[in-house]
Design a protein around this motif. Structure first.
Motif, PDB file in Angstrom:
ATOM      1  N   GLY A 100      11.136   3.512   0.773  1.00  0.00           N
ATOM      2  CA  GLY A 100      11.859   2.334   0.195  1.00  0.00           C
ATOM      3  C   GLY A 100      11.559   1.287   0.830  1.00  0.00           C
ATOM      4  O   GLY A 100      10.991   0.053   0.680  1.00  0.00           O
ATOM      5  N   VAL A 101      12.514   1.587   1.712  1.00  0.00           N
ATOM      6  CA  VAL A 101      12.954   0.408   3.210  1.00  0.00           C
ATOM      7  C   VAL A 101      11.924  -0.117   3.840  1.00  0.00           C
ATOM      8  O   VAL A 101      11.423  -1.070   4.485  1.00  0.00           O
ATOM      9  N   VAL A 102      11.264   1.065   3.980  1.00  0.00           N
ATOM     10  CA  VAL A 102      10.406   0.727   5.202  1.00  0.00           C
ATOM     11  C   VAL A 102       9.413   0.122   4.311  1.00  0.00           C
ATOM     12  O   VAL A 102       8.812  -1.730   5.071  1.00  0.00           O
TER      13      VAL A 102
ATOM     14  N   ALA B 189       0.884  -1.524  -0.167  1.00  0.00           N
ATOM     15  CA  ALA B 189       0.627   0.218  -0.140  1.00  0.00           C
ATOM     16  C   ALA B 189       0.746   1.322  -0.035  1.00  0.00           C
ATOM     17  O   ALA B 189       0.710   2.116  -0.633  1.00  0.00           O
ATOM     18  N   ILE B 190       2.113   1.128   0.789  1.00  0.00           N
ATOM     19  CA  ILE B 190       2.885   2.551   0.970  1.00  0.00           C
ATOM     20  C   ILE B 190       3.078   2.682  -0.943  1.00  0.00           C
ATOM     21  O   ILE B 190       3.015   4.081  -0.935  1.00  0.00           O
ATOM     22  N   PHE B 191       3.708   1.485  -1.442  1.00  0.00           N
ATOM     23  CA  PHE B 191       4.375   2.341  -3.151  1.00  0.00           C
ATOM     24  C   PHE B 191       3.134   2.547  -3.698  1.00  0.00           C
ATOM     25  O   PHE B 191       3.099   3.099  -4.634  1.00  0.00           O
ATOM     26  N   GLU B 192       2.178   1.463  -3.771  1.00  0.00           N
ATOM     27  CA  GLU B 192       1.115   1.950  -4.627  1.00  0.00           C
ATOM     28  C   GLU B 192       0.294   3.321  -4.273  1.00  0.00           C
ATOM     29  O   GLU B 192       0.284   3.826  -5.067  1.00  0.00           O
TER      30      GLU B 192
ATOM     31  N   PHE C 145      -2.462   1.702   7.666  1.00  0.00           N
ATOM     32  CA  PHE C 145      -1.129   2.276   8.006  1.00  0.00           C
ATOM     33  C   PHE C 145      -0.345   2.889   7.071  1.00  0.00           C
ATOM     34  O   PHE C 145       0.443   4.018   6.541  1.00  0.00           O
ATOM     35  N   GLY C 146      -0.290   2.069   6.331  1.00  0.00           N
ATOM     36  CA  GLY C 146       0.422   2.398   4.587  1.00  0.00           C
ATOM     37  C   GLY C 146      -0.670   3.412   4.345  1.00  0.00           C
ATOM     38  O   GLY C 146       0.025   3.991   3.289  1.00  0.00           O
TER      39      GLY C 146
ATOM     40  N   TYR D  44       8.520  -8.447   2.867  1.00  0.00           N
ATOM     41  CA  TYR D  44       9.103  -9.235   3.470  1.00  0.00           C
ATOM     42  C   TYR D  44       8.576  -9.976   4.480  1.00  0.00           C
ATOM     43  O   TYR D  44       8.682 -10.783   5.153  1.00  0.00           O
ATOM     44  N   VAL D  45       7.867  -9.246   5.894  1.00  0.00           N
ATOM     45  CA  VAL D  45       7.357 -10.045   6.921  1.00  0.00           C
ATOM     46  C   VAL D  45       6.740 -11.102   7.109  1.00  0.00           C
ATOM     47  O   VAL D  45       7.018 -12.475   7.275  1.00  0.00           O
ATOM     48  N   PRO D  46       5.489 -11.303   5.980  1.00  0.00           N
ATOM     49  CA  PRO D  46       4.882 -12.273   5.774  1.00  0.00           C
ATOM     50  C   PRO D  46       5.698 -13.422   4.699  1.00  0.00           C
ATOM     51  O   PRO D  46       5.299 -14.673   5.649  1.00  0.00           O
ATOM     52  N   THR D  47       6.577 -13.175   4.631  1.00  0.00           N
ATOM     53  CA  THR D  47       7.843 -14.772   3.771  1.00  0.00           C
ATOM     54  C   THR D  47       8.317 -14.977   5.372  1.00  0.00           C
ATOM     55  O   THR D  47       8.772 -16.089   4.485  1.00  0.00           O
ATOM     56  N   VAL D  48       8.278 -14.636   6.005  1.00  0.00           N
ATOM     57  CA  VAL D  48       8.753 -15.465   6.789  1.00  0.00           C
ATOM     58  C   VAL D  48       7.844 -16.760   7.509  1.00  0.00           C
ATOM     59  O   VAL D  48       7.784 -17.576   8.527  1.00  0.00           O
TER      60      VAL D  48
END
Length: 459
Positions: free
Chosen positions: A201-203, A33-36, A175-176, A209-213
């Motif tokens: 971009g860093v945020v 959502a942040i980048f979109e 939040f995004g 990548y949090v859900p990929t864990v």
């Protein structure tokens, strides 16, 4: 036989998802959502030269709009393709995580690159750069979000778990959106464009990548779908509960899109405030929505998805027509005060829209599996997303026609009553959603999945 099954079922029933999994899942929605939203809200601002020190215009505004539309068309067309690929994937990391792992970093890098045109000033090269870049950006977004949406259904067959996952999505989404609205002007004004893009971009990348864990194979072992692409699309569109949900939610999305497109005009034209007030009114809308999310979460688990969705639609159907009264509000209120009240009440219905549809699409995907034996969760979300994107285009055209034909302020005011009618029509359509039938199918799938997991664990 029946007694034995009944005695054994509580033992085999899967445990609820760990709280950490439910909390971590929504982070991907926040990162995307942040980048979109960053691209959606601020790219036009940069490319047409608004606010830049040299006042450079990199591309004509009309051409910019055409290129954005082209990118969205490519995005919509790739949805079912990626869905079929993900549904049929059988890798060691699961059906969804490989796509999310591969697409997250390129998505952010391409999105960041869009803010830096290759040529200073208007140029055909800039147009090519933006057109190709937007198409790639939205395709990468599809590669992340379509498998990610399917993961919601994969992680648990339990309705309560899915409502929690959808709530986690909604919180991170808010939040995004808030970050994309508030942070860019602050960073661009103090640190410059490059710093803004790097920080966000860093945020975004960290959240993606949090859900990929989450090890999806630990919580579900769905068999990859073997249905070919076109056959999978046809089968999805033959799913009767899905069609009811698809039609009902998209009637609502039409109204919501009308209101979203005109939100800045409600503040600046109808309430006669300056542009700086848009952030405040948007914050009230999102803030009330955030406060209501736990109530919607609890109510959904208690009374079911359909009743909560209908209630949210009825509330929206009552609140959104009040937009028409903003210039001349009742009870002697000032337009700015009345608009603030309308925005606050609007957050109540918005909370239902953020949570319930995702859980319903996951449920009807279970129904499809129960009747066909094929796992096509991502395809259901992809077809749903395709129609939503077409809906965005249609509502944008309708909004423009209303303003062009009726003028201001009537062309702006009328969007509120039209959105209210759409919400009430959605509520009427949801009365036809066969929730009992879908729930029975989901329970049968849940019991089967529990026995499969138990057998696999014993092996």
């Amino acid at each position: 036989m029946a007694d034995t099954t009944d005695d054994a079922e509580p033992v085999s029933r899967p445990q609820r998802l760990p709280r950490g999994v439910r909390l971590a899942f929504g982070a991907g929605q926040g990162g995307s959502a942040i980048f979109e939203r960053l691209v959606f809200m601020w790219l036009y601002f940069i490319w047409v030269g608004q606010g830049l020190e040299d006042g450079a215009v990199y591309i004509a505004p009309t051409l910019f709009g055409v290129l954005v539309l082209g990118g969205r068309v490519v995005d919509a067309v790739t949805d079912p393709v990626v869905a079929r690929w993900s549904d049929g994937h059988g890798g060691r990391l699961g059906r969804r995580r490989p796509f999310m792992l591969w697409s997250g970093l390129p998505f952010v890098l391409v999105g960041a690159a869009l803010f830096f045109p290759p040529v200073s000033g208007t140029s055909h090269l800039n147009a090519i750069y933006l057109g190709v870049g937007l198409a790639v950006f939205y395709v990468l977004l599809t590669f992340y979000l379509v498998p990610y949406a399917g993961l919601l259904a994969d992680l648990s067959p339990d309705v309560s778990d899915r409502v929690d996952l959808a709530t986690s999505n909604a919180v991170y989404l808010l939040f995004g959106v808030a970050v994309a609205m508030i942070v860019p002007p602050l960073l661009m004004g103090t640190r410059g464009l490059l710093s803004m893009v790097v920080v966000l971009g860093v945020v975004a990348l960290c959240l993606l990548y949090v859900p990929t864990v989450i090890d999806e194979r630990r919580y579900s072992r769905p068999q990859p779908s073997t249905t070919p692409l076109l056959a999978a699309i046809r089968a999805t569109l033959r799913n009767r509960p899905f069609l009811v949900a698809l039609l009902a939610t998209n009637v609502l999305w039409f109204g919501f899109n009308l209101v979203s497109l005109n939100t800045p005009l409600y503040v600046t034209v109808l309430a006669d405030l300056d542009e700086t007030a848009i952030a405040l009114y948007s914050a009230v809308l999102l803030g009330v929505c955030l406060l209501v999310l736990p109530i919607v979460n609890a109510a959904t688990k208690r009374v079911g998805l359909r009743r909560v969705m209908i209630a949210a639609l009825v509330v929206s159907g009552v609140v959104m027509p009040l937009v028409h009264l903003i210039p001349s509000p009742p009870f002697g209120l000032e337009p700015a005060t009345f608009a603030l009240l309308v925005f606050g009440l609007g957050g109540i219905g918005l909370a239902g829209l953020f949570i319930v549809p995702s859980a319903i699409i996951a449920a009807v995907a279970d129904y499809d599996h129960h009747t066909s034996g094929q796992r096509r969760e991502a395809m259901h979300f992809a077809v749903y997303g395709f129609i939503v994107k077409v809906n965005i285009g249609i509502s944008t055209v309708v909004s423009g026609l209303l303003l062009q034909t009726l003028g201001s302020p009537l062309g702006i005011q009328i969007t509120g009553p039209l959105a209210g009618i759409a919400a009430l029509a959605g509520a009427w359509l949801f009365l036809r959603y066969p929730e009992d039938e879908v729930v029975r199918a989901a329970r049968a799938d849940e019991a089967g999945a529990a026995w499969s997991r138990l057998a696999a664990d014993e092996r």
